[in-house]
Write an enzyme that holds these catalytic residues in place. Structure first.
Site, short mmCIF file in Angstrom:
data_model
loop_
_atom_site.label_atom_id
_atom_site.label_comp_id
_atom_site.label_asym_id
_atom_site.label_seq_id
_atom_site.Cartn_x
_atom_site.Cartn_y
_atom_site.Cartn_z
N SER A 70 0.97 -1.30 0.29
CA SER A 70 0.08 -0.03 0.03
C SER A 70 0.80 1.21 0.00
CB SER A 70 -1.04 -0.10 1.29
OG SER A 70 -0.33 -0.23 2.39
N THR A 77 -1.96 3.62 3.75
CA THR A 77 -0.97 4.78 3.96
C THR A 77 -0.02 4.83 5.09
OG1 THR A 77 -2.96 5.99 2.97
CG2 THR A 77 -1.24 7.14 4.16
N THR A 120 1.74 7.10 -0.07
CA THR A 120 0.82 5.76 -0.30
C THR A 120 0.92 5.55 -1.68
OG1 THR A 120 -1.28 5.00 -0.02
CG2 THR A 120 -1.22 7.38 -0.80
N ARG A 177 -6.61 8.90 -10.20
CA ARG A 177 -7.22 8.99 -8.93
C ARG A 177 -6.16 9.66 -7.80
NH1 ARG A 177 -6.59 7.03 -3.33
NH2 ARG A 177 -8.67 7.11 -2.35
N GLY A 233 -5.77 10.41 -3.61
CA GLY A 233 -6.58 10.44 -2.43
C GLY A 233 -6.28 11.62 -1.56
N ASP A 234 -6.47 11.45 -0.34
CA ASP A 234 -6.24 12.55 0.77
C ASP A 234 -4.73 12.64 1.06
OD1 ASP A 234 -6.27 9.94 1.69
OD2 ASP A 234 -6.38 10.73 3.71
N THR A 276 -5.40 8.31 7.28
CA THR A 276 -5.51 7.01 6.75
C THR A 276 -6.85 6.31 6.63
OG1 THR A 276 -4.62 4.50 6.81
CG2 THR A 276 -5.00 5.58 8.96
N GLY A 277 -6.95 5.48 5.56
CA GLY A 277 -8.33 5.12 5.06
C GLY A 277 -8.80 5.78 3.81
N1 GLY Z 1 -5.80 7.17 2.39
C1 GLY Z 1 -4.99 7.07 1.12
C2 GLY Z 1 -5.73 7.07 0.02
O1 GLY Z 1 -7.13 7.04 -0.07
O2 GLY Z 1 -5.33 7.08 -1.18
#
Ligand code: GLY
Length: 338
Positions: free
Chosen positions: A79, A198, A216, A226, A228-229, A249-250
């Site tokens: 990950s 992450t 991540t 895409r 993410g956060d 994370t998540g």
């Molecule tokens: N928290 C990592 C992601 O959603 O990419």
């Protein structure tokens, strides 16, 4: 520097009850006593690398970079970085950001072929007038600055992806980060294997300065492009050297919607303990869509300027690692759902 006036303000809040919902008291490092915390069990090895620097009075920024480079280079971590699971088209695309005690920050999004995106993010921060570089531009910048182009898709990750292609079903698996699947078990994991996540790391050095890093490979089998956060300052990471720092994370989409890490730091500014600040951010996500939240995992981790730290998550199972002069441990985060 630590702001005494503001912190006295916080003490008044404590006596008025705002600090009451806290985790059990622990022997805590004091402000200026080095401390590093990071997400998940794999944070322990990362913390160790960070501690090599923090323990010798090194800078928190160097510590968080060195710390998260450990999972970035680990082919068995699916990950983060090298060996991360690819997007649905087979590209391993990486997201990372870093932030220092002066609110300098750098980020790379959707970066391919570079084992250590965190170091590229740091270089964006230190060598460009910008905060974020993405995709091709980030890769060109990395290569121009001496980073080596490498294939990040390991044979095992490729095998997992090809297996996933048979059904192409996208369904994040809660707490997949901590499940020690063998390859065979992995194939049977509901919804597909190793879906996200992450490493977020927060450190305080012996000068009391706070820095953070987050990196991540994002959600496995995501749409190409895409993000993410994790590489978004304020969402996956935020540092305010007067108040504290936070990381997440998540499922990144849920964190971005509430600008989660910034929100956690703002709750700490209002006087809430780190654990309570994280809980309030989780509450925002859960209340927005309680039904959806039942199948989601998001965890927040926070450190306050005085060395107090805490976490909170939606589903049971999120862990975080802590390393200081007094401890080197993994803790279970408290959760919204038990
Ligand atoms: N928290 C990592 C992601 O959603 O990419």
């Amino acid at each position: 520097m630590f702001n005494r006036r503001k912190f006295l303000g916080s003490s008044l809040l404590a006596s008025s009850g705002l600090f009451l919902r806290t985790s059990p008291a622990k022997i805590l490092p004091q402000a200026g006593s080095p401390l590093v915390i990071s997400t998940w069990d794999f944070g322990k090895a990362a913390n160790q690398a960070a501690w090599e620097i923090l323990g010798k009075n090194g800078r928190a920024l160097d510590a968080v970079e060195a710390g998260v480079m450990v999972p970035e280079a680990d082919p068995n971590n699916h990950s983060v970085g090298y060996g991360g699971l690819p997007d649905r088209d087979g590209h391993v695309t990486l997201d990372a950001c870093i932030m220092d005690e002066k609110s300098n920050c750098g980020s790379v999004m959707c970066l391919e072929f570079i084992v250590h995106p965190i170091s590229v993010a740091r270089m964006v921060m230190e060598k460009t007038p910008h905060v974020v570089l993405t995709g091709e531009g980030a890769l060109e910048f990395a290569l121009a600055n001496g980073f080596k182009k490498e294939n990040l898709l390991t044979p095992e990750s490729e095998k997992i992806w090809r297996e996933w292609l048979k059904n192409s079903k996208y369904e994040p698996v809660i707490n997949i980060e901590n499940k020690k699947y063998s390859f065979a078990e992995n194939q049977m994991a509901p919804g597909g294997p190793f879906n996200h996540d992450t490493i977020g790391m927060l450190a305080m050095d012996s000068r009391g300065d706070l820095c953070g890093a987050c990196t991540t490979s994002g959600m496995a089998f995501k749409m190409h492009g895409r993000v993410g956060d994790s590489p978004i300052i304020g969402a996956g990471l935020f540092v305010d050297n007067e108040i504290g720092s936070a990381t997440s994370t998540g499922v990144g989409e849920e964190v971005i919607r509430i600008v989660g890490s910034h929100l956690v730091v703002e709750f700490m500014r209002q006087g809430f303990e780190p654990r309570e600040a994280c809980r309030r951010a989780v509450e925002r996500i859960v209340k927005r869509d309680p039904k959806k939240a039942m199948d989601l995992q998001v965890g927040f981790l926070a450190m306050r300027k005085d060395g107090r730290y805490g976490a909170f998550c939606i589903q049971k199972g999120f862990t975080y690692a802590v390393h200081s002069n007094t401890e080197d441990k993994i803790y279970q985060s408290e959760s919204w759902f038990s």
